[in-house]
Design a protein around this motif. Structure first.
Motif, PDB file in Angstrom:
ATOM      1  N   ILE A 274       0.832  -1.204   0.000  1.00 44.51           N
ATOM      2  CA  ILE A 274       0.000   0.000   0.000  1.00 44.51           C
ATOM      3  C   ILE A 274       0.867   1.255   0.000  1.00 44.51           C
ATOM      4  O   ILE A 274       0.606   2.205  -0.752  1.00 44.51           O
ATOM      5  N   LYS A 275       1.908   1.266   0.807  1.00 48.15           N
ATOM      6  CA  LYS A 275       2.814   2.421   0.869  1.00 48.15           C
ATOM      7  C   LYS A 275       3.475   2.665  -0.485  1.00 48.15           C
ATOM      8  O   LYS A 275       3.593   3.819  -0.926  1.00 48.15           O
TER       9      LYS A 275
ATOM     10  N   GLU B  93       0.868   4.181  -2.789  1.00 46.66           N
ATOM     11  CA  GLU B  93       0.597   5.559  -2.386  1.00 46.66           C
ATOM     12  C   GLU B  93       1.741   6.484  -2.781  1.00 46.66           C
ATOM     13  O   GLU B  93       1.500   7.634  -3.190  1.00 46.66           O
ATOM     14  N   ASN B  94       2.975   6.024  -2.686  1.00 48.89           N
ATOM     15  CA  ASN B  94       4.127   6.832  -3.117  1.00 48.89           C
ATOM     16  C   ASN B  94       4.102   7.058  -4.624  1.00 48.89           C
ATOM     17  O   ASN B  94       4.416   8.159  -5.094  1.00 48.89           O
TER      18      ASN B  94
ATOM     19  N   VAL C 132       1.411   7.140  -6.513  1.00 48.77           N
ATOM     20  CA  VAL C 132       0.312   8.076  -6.764  1.00 48.77           C
ATOM     21  C   VAL C 132       0.732   9.507  -6.390  1.00 48.77           C
ATOM     22  O   VAL C 132       0.419  10.461  -7.104  1.00 48.77           O
ATOM     23  N   ALA C 133       1.464   9.638  -5.296  1.00 45.48           N
ATOM     24  CA  ALA C 133       1.891  10.963  -4.842  1.00 45.48           C
ATOM     25  C   ALA C 133       2.898  11.611  -5.786  1.00 45.48           C
ATOM     26  O   ALA C 133       2.959  12.832  -5.882  1.00 45.48           O
TER      27      ALA C 133
ATOM     28  N   TYR D 253      -5.364   5.526  -6.971  1.00 44.70           N
ATOM     29  CA  TYR D 253      -5.409   4.301  -6.174  1.00 44.70           C
ATOM     30  C   TYR D 253      -6.796   4.129  -5.576  1.00 44.70           C
ATOM     31  O   TYR D 253      -7.300   5.007  -4.877  1.00 44.70           O
TER      32      TYR D 253
ATOM     33  N   ASN E 130      -8.510   1.803  -2.981  1.00 46.77           N
ATOM     34  CA  ASN E 130      -8.255   0.802  -1.950  1.00 46.77           C
ATOM     35  C   ASN E 130      -9.581   0.445  -1.283  1.00 46.77           C
ATOM     36  O   ASN E 130     -10.107   1.197  -0.480  1.00 46.77           O
TER      37      ASN E 130
END
Length: 85
Positions: free
Chosen positions: A28-29, A32-33, A35-36, A43, A45
């Motif tokens: 997940i991290k 998320e990175n 996407v950022a 994303y 979820n």
């Protein structure tokens, strides 16, 4: 440009609770990175999404027909909103 969409589906609570938590959090991290740092990445979820209940599952990680229909409507709605932006 169309977005690249990462997706984590909902799973039955027993499977979610017994997954390797460290591995899941790292996955997940990482997403998320991405996407950022990439404006065209998104994303979805749904892992803990309360709209999916025990009645939506065929087994621990597969939706039944009604769950699949619910997921299809959600993704369609998400896609339509994304196209408008």
């Amino acid at each position: 440009m169309s977005p690249l969409v990462f997706f984590t589906p909902s799973v039955y609570h027993s499977l979610r609770e017994n997954r390797n938590k460290k591995q899941l959090q790292q996955t997940i991290k990482t997403i998320e990175n991405l996407v950022a740092t990439h404006e065209h990445c998104r994303y979805i979820n749904l892992l803990d999404d309360p709209r999916f209940t025990a009645n939506d599952f065929y087994d621990a990680d597969h939706l039944n027909a009604s769950g699949a229909k619910k997921l299809s409507f959600y993704i369609n709605d998400y896609s339509m909103k994304a196209l408008k932006n």
